[in-house]
Design a protein around this motif. Structure first.
Motif, mmCIF file in Angstrom:
data_model
loop_
_atom_site.group_PDB
_atom_site.id
_atom_site.type_symbol
_atom_site.label_atom_id
_atom_site.label_comp_id
_atom_site.label_asym_id
_atom_site.label_seq_id
_atom_site.Cartn_x
_atom_site.Cartn_y
_atom_site.Cartn_z
ATOM 1 N N ILE A 269 0.844 -1.199 0.000
ATOM 2 C CA ILE A 269 0.000 0.000 0.000
ATOM 3 C C ILE A 269 0.876 1.245 0.000
ATOM 4 O O ILE A 269 0.583 2.240 -0.654
ATOM 5 C CB ILE A 269 -0.915 0.045 1.254
ATOM 6 C CG1 ILE A 269 -1.785 -1.207 1.361
ATOM 7 C CG2 ILE A 269 -1.771 1.295 1.267
ATOM 8 C CD1 ILE A 269 -2.578 -1.271 2.671
ATOM 9 N N TYR A 270 1.977 1.187 0.764
ATOM 10 C CA TYR A 270 2.792 2.394 0.964
ATOM 11 C C TYR A 270 4.165 1.981 1.453
ATOM 12 O O TYR A 270 4.280 1.059 2.242
ATOM 13 C CB TYR A 270 2.098 3.276 2.023
ATOM 14 C CG TYR A 270 2.868 4.507 2.455
ATOM 15 C CD1 TYR A 270 2.831 5.669 1.695
ATOM 16 C CD2 TYR A 270 3.627 4.500 3.633
ATOM 17 C CE1 TYR A 270 3.526 6.811 2.106
ATOM 18 C CE2 TYR A 270 4.321 5.634 4.047
ATOM 19 C CZ TYR A 270 4.263 6.787 3.282
ATOM 20 O OH TYR A 270 4.948 7.903 3.690
ATOM 21 N N GLU A 271 5.180 2.643 0.954
ATOM 22 C CA GLU A 271 6.507 2.446 1.545
ATOM 23 C C GLU A 271 6.999 3.773 2.087
ATOM 24 O O GLU A 271 7.141 4.755 1.345
ATOM 25 C CB GLU A 271 7.504 1.872 0.527
ATOM 26 C CG GLU A 271 8.891 1.779 1.140
ATOM 27 C CD GLU A 271 9.806 0.735 0.545
ATOM 28 O OE1 GLU A 271 9.411 0.049 -0.420
ATOM 29 O OE2 GLU A 271 10.930 0.610 1.084
ATOM 30 N N LYS B 20 9.670 5.780 5.237
ATOM 31 C CA LYS B 20 11.095 5.814 5.547
ATOM 32 C C LYS B 20 11.510 4.616 6.402
ATOM 33 O O LYS B 20 12.609 4.100 6.244
ATOM 34 C CB LYS B 20 11.434 7.132 6.266
ATOM 35 C CG LYS B 20 11.158 8.364 5.400
ATOM 36 C CD LYS B 20 11.588 9.664 6.062
ATOM 37 C CE LYS B 20 10.801 10.015 7.293
ATOM 38 N NZ LYS B 20 9.401 10.399 7.062
ATOM 39 N N ALA B 21 10.646 4.198 7.299
ATOM 40 C CA ALA B 21 11.034 3.134 8.227
ATOM 41 C C ALA B 21 10.194 1.869 8.114
ATOM 42 O O ALA B 21 10.552 0.833 8.672
ATOM 43 C CB ALA B 21 10.964 3.661 9.669
ATOM 44 N N LYS B 22 9.049 1.981 7.427
ATOM 45 C CA LYS B 22 8.131 0.844 7.390
ATOM 46 C C LYS B 22 7.494 0.703 6.013
ATOM 47 O O LYS B 22 7.470 1.649 5.245
ATOM 48 C CB LYS B 22 7.029 1.031 8.456
ATOM 49 C CG LYS B 22 7.584 1.110 9.879
ATOM 50 C CD LYS B 22 6.511 1.236 10.927
ATOM 51 C CE LYS B 22 5.798 2.547 11.036
ATOM 52 N NZ LYS B 22 6.573 3.740 11.347
ATOM 53 N N ILE C 212 3.804 10.676 18.706
ATOM 54 C CA ILE C 212 2.859 9.645 18.279
ATOM 55 C C ILE C 212 2.047 10.143 17.090
ATOM 56 O O ILE C 212 1.964 11.350 16.846
ATOM 57 C CB ILE C 212 1.874 9.195 19.403
ATOM 58 C CG1 ILE C 212 1.260 10.395 20.111
ATOM 59 C CG2 ILE C 212 2.540 8.249 20.367
ATOM 60 C CD1 ILE C 212 0.171 10.023 21.122
ATOM 61 N N GLU C 213 1.468 9.183 16.387
ATOM 62 C CA GLU C 213 0.513 9.506 15.336
ATOM 63 C C GLU C 213 -0.825 8.923 15.761
ATOM 64 O O GLU C 213 -0.883 7.882 16.411
ATOM 65 C CB GLU C 213 0.955 8.910 13.998
ATOM 66 C CG GLU C 213 2.174 9.614 13.460
ATOM 67 C CD GLU C 213 2.639 9.100 12.109
ATOM 68 O OE1 GLU C 213 1.814 8.568 11.341
ATOM 69 O OE2 GLU C 213 3.837 9.239 11.840
ATOM 70 N N ILE C 214 -1.887 9.614 15.361
ATOM 71 C CA ILE C 214 -3.226 9.220 15.785
ATOM 72 C C ILE C 214 -4.075 8.971 14.555
ATOM 73 O O ILE C 214 -3.953 9.699 13.555
ATOM 74 C CB ILE C 214 -3.824 10.334 16.676
ATOM 75 C CG1 ILE C 214 -2.834 10.606 17.806
ATOM 76 C CG2 ILE C 214 -5.241 10.002 17.127
ATOM 77 C CD1 ILE C 214 -3.279 10.678 19.170
HETATM 78 N N1 LIG Z 1 -2.918 1.896 11.384
HETATM 79 C C1 LIG Z 1 -2.529 2.600 10.331
HETATM 80 N N2 LIG Z 1 -3.364 2.792 9.270
HETATM 81 C C2 LIG Z 1 -2.950 3.518 8.216
HETATM 82 N N3 LIG Z 1 -1.749 4.094 8.086
HETATM 83 C C3 LIG Z 1 -0.885 3.950 9.107
HETATM 84 C C4 LIG Z 1 -1.223 3.197 10.279
HETATM 85 N N4 LIG Z 1 -0.173 3.229 11.124
HETATM 86 C C5 LIG Z 1 0.778 3.970 10.526
HETATM 87 N N5 LIG Z 1 0.370 4.426 9.306
HETATM 88 C C6 LIG Z 1 1.150 5.219 8.353
HETATM 89 O O1 LIG Z 1 2.068 4.341 7.743
HETATM 90 C C7 LIG Z 1 3.300 4.963 7.492
HETATM 91 C C8 LIG Z 1 4.381 4.170 8.197
HETATM 92 O O2 LIG Z 1 5.570 4.175 7.519
HETATM 93 P P1 LIG Z 1 6.797 5.139 7.862
HETATM 94 O O3 LIG Z 1 8.000 4.489 7.286
HETATM 95 O O4 LIG Z 1 6.799 5.530 9.303
HETATM 96 O O5 LIG Z 1 6.353 6.375 6.978
HETATM 97 P P2 LIG Z 1 6.876 7.860 6.907
HETATM 98 O O6 LIG Z 1 8.136 7.859 6.125
HETATM 99 O O7 LIG Z 1 5.718 8.505 6.188
HETATM 100 O O8 LIG Z 1 7.038 8.316 8.334
HETATM 101 C C9 LIG Z 1 3.185 6.375 8.019
HETATM 102 O O9 LIG Z 1 2.915 7.268 6.962
HETATM 103 C C10 LIG Z 1 2.007 6.298 8.989
HETATM 104 O O10 LIG Z 1 1.323 7.512 9.077
#
Ligand SMILES: Nc1ncnc2c1ncn2[C@@H]1O[C@H](COP(=O)(O)OP(=O)(O)O)[C@@H](O)[C@H]1O
Ligand SMILES: [Mg+2]
Length: 253
Positions: free
Chosen positions: A7-9, A11-13, A178-180
């Protein structure tokens, strides 16, 4: 197993589609970035440690009634979480002055703040996650007044929980982010803690020595990041199985 859809890549996940609608799989990479990704490296083992540590903190929060997105850990690097609509804010709670706040206000790092201070940054890498006020948040409709009340109380509960857990193992919780996310249960919407809680997103100092046990080790080139995170995991009793010392062979008579 069938290949999962990415779905998304970040920086850390990496986020993959989960097995059921409304779930996603969060994969923890070994990539470390700082200063809005101007500094980058691959730190072997970081993803495994953060997966475990985030599981530990989120499980504890769930147990005391602070809702989080965490469902279960799947393996060394992946966890199943509830999908939510991320509110585009980084919610920062500070107990001691450090980092950007110390710089911005000309305060010495380490000074205890008169009370926990909550700050909001607009989550946008291109803009460098700028600090915003509740006025901006309301005016641009990123969150409602009710959301802001809920976010503040969630952030302070996370702070009390994390501060206590850390203090018990001789670590000072200087600050964290934190993120919400927003989830819908039928007609109701509520807010839950999402993303991760790990030494990537906290400042953790040893109470006795002041040694840094968080991502500042990477930001400021203070030594081995894996060693620092392993120390946090060890003190909390959260050790990935592969890194538990193998006991010496015993002679059988
Ligand atoms: N439960 C969730 N549902 C949808 N998106 C999420 C959830 N938890 C984390 N995320 C999003 O997934 C991404 C995690 O990947 P990360 O490598 O931290 O991204 P970034 O480089 O954007 O910080 C972040 O953009 C975060 O906001
Ligand atoms: Mg992130």
């Amino acid at each position: 197993m069938a290949r999962r859809t990415k779905i998304y890549e970040g920086k850390a996940k990496i986020l993959y589609e989960g097995p059921e609608p409304g779930t996603i799989v969060q994969y923890f990479k070994d990539d470390a970035t700082a200063f809005n990704a101007q500094k980058k490296d691959v730190i072997e083992g970081k993803g495994v440690l953060n997966n475990r540590l985030s599981e530990f903190f989120m499980t504890g929060l769930n147990q005391i009634g602070v809702p989080t997105h965490f469902i279960k850990r799947l393996n060394m690097r992946e966890q199943l979480v509830r999908q939510c609509e991320i509110i585009p804010l980084e919610v920062i709670v500070r107990n001691f002055a450090a980092g950007s706040m110390a710089k911005r206000l000309g305060i010495e790092e380490g000074l205890q703040l008169p009370r926990p201070i909550v700050e909001y940054c607009y989550k946008d890498d291109k803009l460098g996650d700028p600090l915003v006020t509740e006025e901006h948040i309301a005016a641009f409709g990123w969150a409602s007044q009710q959301d802001m009340d809920d976010i503040l109380s969630l952030a302070l509960r996370v702070n009390d929980f994390l501060s206590g857990v850390m203090m018990a193992v001789g670590i000072k919780l200087v600050d964290f982010k934190i993120e919400i996310g927003r989830v819908y249960d039928g007609d109701f919407q509520r807010l839950i803690i999402a993303d991760e809680i790990s030494p990537d997103s906290c400042r953790l100092w040893d109470i006795e020595t002041g040694q840094k046990l968080d991502k500042d080790v990477f930001r400021r080139d203070l030594g081995s990041l894996t060693d620092a995170y392993t120390e946090v995991a060890r003190r909390l009793g959260v050790m990935p199985k592969s890194s538990t010392p193998i006991s010496k062979p015993t002679l059988i008579n």
